[in-house]
Design an enzyme around this catalytic site. Structure first.
Site, PDB file in Angstrom:
ATOM      1  N   ASP A 179     -18.857  -7.988  -9.187  1.00  0.00           N
ATOM      2  CA  ASP A 179     -18.990  -7.849 -10.638  1.00  0.00           C
ATOM      3  C   ASP A 179     -17.830  -8.533 -11.367  1.00  0.00           C
ATOM      4  OD1 ASP A 179     -20.186  -7.023 -12.963  1.00  0.00           O
ATOM      5  OD2 ASP A 179     -19.433  -4.965 -12.864  1.00  0.00           O
ATOM      6  N   ASN A 213     -31.100  -6.637 -13.304  1.00  0.00           N
ATOM      7  CA  ASN A 213     -30.542  -7.864 -13.889  1.00  0.00           C
ATOM      8  C   ASN A 213     -31.589  -8.761 -14.552  1.00  0.00           C
ATOM      9  OD1 ASN A 213     -27.927  -8.120 -11.372  1.00  0.00           O
ATOM     10  ND2 ASN A 213     -27.746  -7.383 -13.467  1.00  0.00           N
TER      11      ASN A 213
HETATM   12  C1  IPE Z   1     -24.149  -4.908 -10.594  1.00  0.00           C
HETATM   13  O1  IPE Z   1     -23.497  -5.485 -11.670  1.00  0.00           O
HETATM   14  C2  IPE Z   1     -25.091  -5.892  -9.987  1.00  0.00           C
HETATM   15  C3  IPE Z   1     -24.485  -7.033  -9.295  1.00  0.00           C
HETATM   16  C4  IPE Z   1     -23.216  -7.214  -9.086  1.00  0.00           C
HETATM   17  C5  IPE Z   1     -25.415  -8.009  -8.809  1.00  0.00           C
HETATM   18  P1  IPE Z   1     -23.992  -5.265 -13.171  1.00  0.00           P
HETATM   19  O2  IPE Z   1     -23.039  -5.975 -14.045  1.00  0.00           O
HETATM   20  O3  IPE Z   1     -25.428  -5.630 -13.285  1.00  0.00           O
HETATM   21  O4  IPE Z   1     -23.874  -3.681 -13.338  1.00  0.00           O
HETATM   22  P2  IPE Z   1     -23.685  -2.788 -14.624  1.00  0.00           P
HETATM   23  O5  IPE Z   1     -24.739  -3.190 -15.622  1.00  0.00           O
HETATM   24  O6  IPE Z   1     -22.301  -3.028 -15.138  1.00  0.00           O
HETATM   25  O7  IPE Z   1     -23.828  -1.387 -14.143  1.00  0.00           O
HETATM   26  C1  IPE Z   2     -21.891 -10.014 -11.663  1.00  0.00           C
HETATM   27  O1  IPE Z   2     -21.167 -10.443 -12.768  1.00  0.00           O
HETATM   28  C2  IPE Z   2     -22.963 -10.991 -11.273  1.00  0.00           C
HETATM   29  C3  IPE Z   2     -24.338 -10.546 -11.538  1.00  0.00           C
HETATM   30  C4  IPE Z   2     -24.689  -9.366 -11.948  1.00  0.00           C
HETATM   31  C5  IPE Z   2     -25.392 -11.524 -11.327  1.00  0.00           C
HETATM   32  P1  IPE Z   2     -21.634 -10.081 -14.235  1.00  0.00           P
HETATM   33  O2  IPE Z   2     -22.530 -11.162 -14.728  1.00  0.00           O
HETATM   34  O3  IPE Z   2     -22.214  -8.725 -14.289  1.00  0.00           O
HETATM   35  O4  IPE Z   2     -20.265 -10.142 -15.016  1.00  0.00           O
HETATM   36  P2  IPE Z   2     -19.793  -9.177 -16.190  1.00  0.00           P
HETATM   37  O5  IPE Z   2     -19.910  -7.766 -15.672  1.00  0.00           O
HETATM   38  O6  IPE Z   2     -20.699  -9.415 -17.342  1.00  0.00           O
HETATM   39  O7  IPE Z   2     -18.382  -9.583 -16.438  1.00  0.00           O
HETATM   40 MG    MG Z   3     -21.412  -6.892 -14.643  1.00  0.00          MG
END
Ligand code: IPE
Ligand code: IPE
Ligand code: MG
Length: 238
Positions: A19, A67
């Site tokens: 993340d 996602n």
């Molecule tokens: C979790 O991250 C999913 C992945 C790392 C693929 P998210 O960014 O989607 O999770 P939330 O929304 O902060 O819980």
């Molecule tokens: C995790 O990084 C990757 C995916 C969920 C695909 P994020 O895209 O959630 O990054 P933040 O949480 O917005 O910084």
């Molecule tokens: Mg995230």
């Protein structure tokens, strides 16, 4: 179960919730897609570092069932990146690494789906390490999918109700015969599972770091492994 190198107890199965890609990009005034690109680079290095340490199972949360809520342009950029990444995966994962995808492949574009299927097929006999890429993965979907398979086996009279136990049920999850997760690492400061490996992390240790995923490197991995090694796992015993 635990493996020891140089006095450190290694997890057999480590899961990464990768993340913070978006925030990493925002901090630099870059589009989120470049954060994901940098995140893929970090993934490469972390898988390599795990392989060199002799960790047998590595699961990486790349895209959750939730996602799909993201804006279209971000989804498109991610699909493009997944395609590029999978094209190179054979080269950098290590010659004897098995690749498995966790999650329902059907919503992905055909080209990507066929790449996923052929990577799984071509690496099925590899034994040094297993890398599981969670794509369109959700822990709840995983459990519902296993329940559906159980229902079908029961309807076909291939099993009886007595055959259903934690072992047979667990074996029908996307992770199949892989051992439960020993350690779950989440980057970017969030302290939640976000629907990752719900069943398989029942007795996992958790390690959270504020480091954003694109900055997660071998040093960070070392820190997580050291903390893990110092944990006392009791599994409900004394
Ligand atoms: C979790 O991250 C999913 C992945 C790392 C693929 P998210 O960014 O989607 O999770 P939330 O929304 O902060 O819980
Ligand atoms: C995790 O990084 C990757 C995916 C969920 C695909 P994020 O895209 O959630 O990054 P933040 O949480 O917005 O910084
Ligand atoms: Mg995230």
């Amino acid at each position: 179960m635990a493996k020891e190198t140089a006095g450190i107890v290694l997890p057999r199965h480590i899961g990464f919730i990768m993340d913070g890609n978006g925030r990493w990009a925002a901090k630099r005034g870059l589009p989120r897609s470049l954060g994901h690109k940098a995140g893929a680079e970090a993934l490469r290095k972390v898988v390599d570092a795990c392989r060199r340490r002799g960790i047998s199972y590595v699961t990486l949360y790349a895209f959750s069932t939730e996602n799909w809520k993201r804006p279209d342009d971000e989804i498109q950029a991610l699909m493009k990146l997944f395609k590029e990444y999978l094209d190179e995966a054979r080269g950098f994962m290590g010659k004897n690494t098995r690749i498995i995808f966790l999650g329902d492949k059907s919503p992905f574009p055909e080209e990507l789906r066929s790449k996923m299927i052929s990577l799984e097929k071509d690496s099925a006999h590899h034994t040094a390490m297993t890398v599981m890429l969670a794509m369109n993965y959700g822990g709840r979907d995983d459990i519902v999918y296993a329940a559906k398979r159980i229902a079908q086996l029961y309807a076909d009279k291939d099993i009886t109700a007595e055959d259903i136990n934690e072992k047979t049920f667990g074996g029908l999850l996307y992770t199949g015969s892989a051992p439960d997760a020993d350690l779950i690492v989440r980057s970017s400061g969030e302290q939640r599972l976000s629907n990752f490996l719900l069943w398989q992390s029942a007795y996992a240790e958790f390690y959270f770091t504020d480091t954003l995923w694109p900055d997660f490197d071998e040093k960070e991995l070392e820190k997580a492994l050291t903390v893990y090694s110092g944990r006392s796992r009791r599994y409900g015993g004394v």
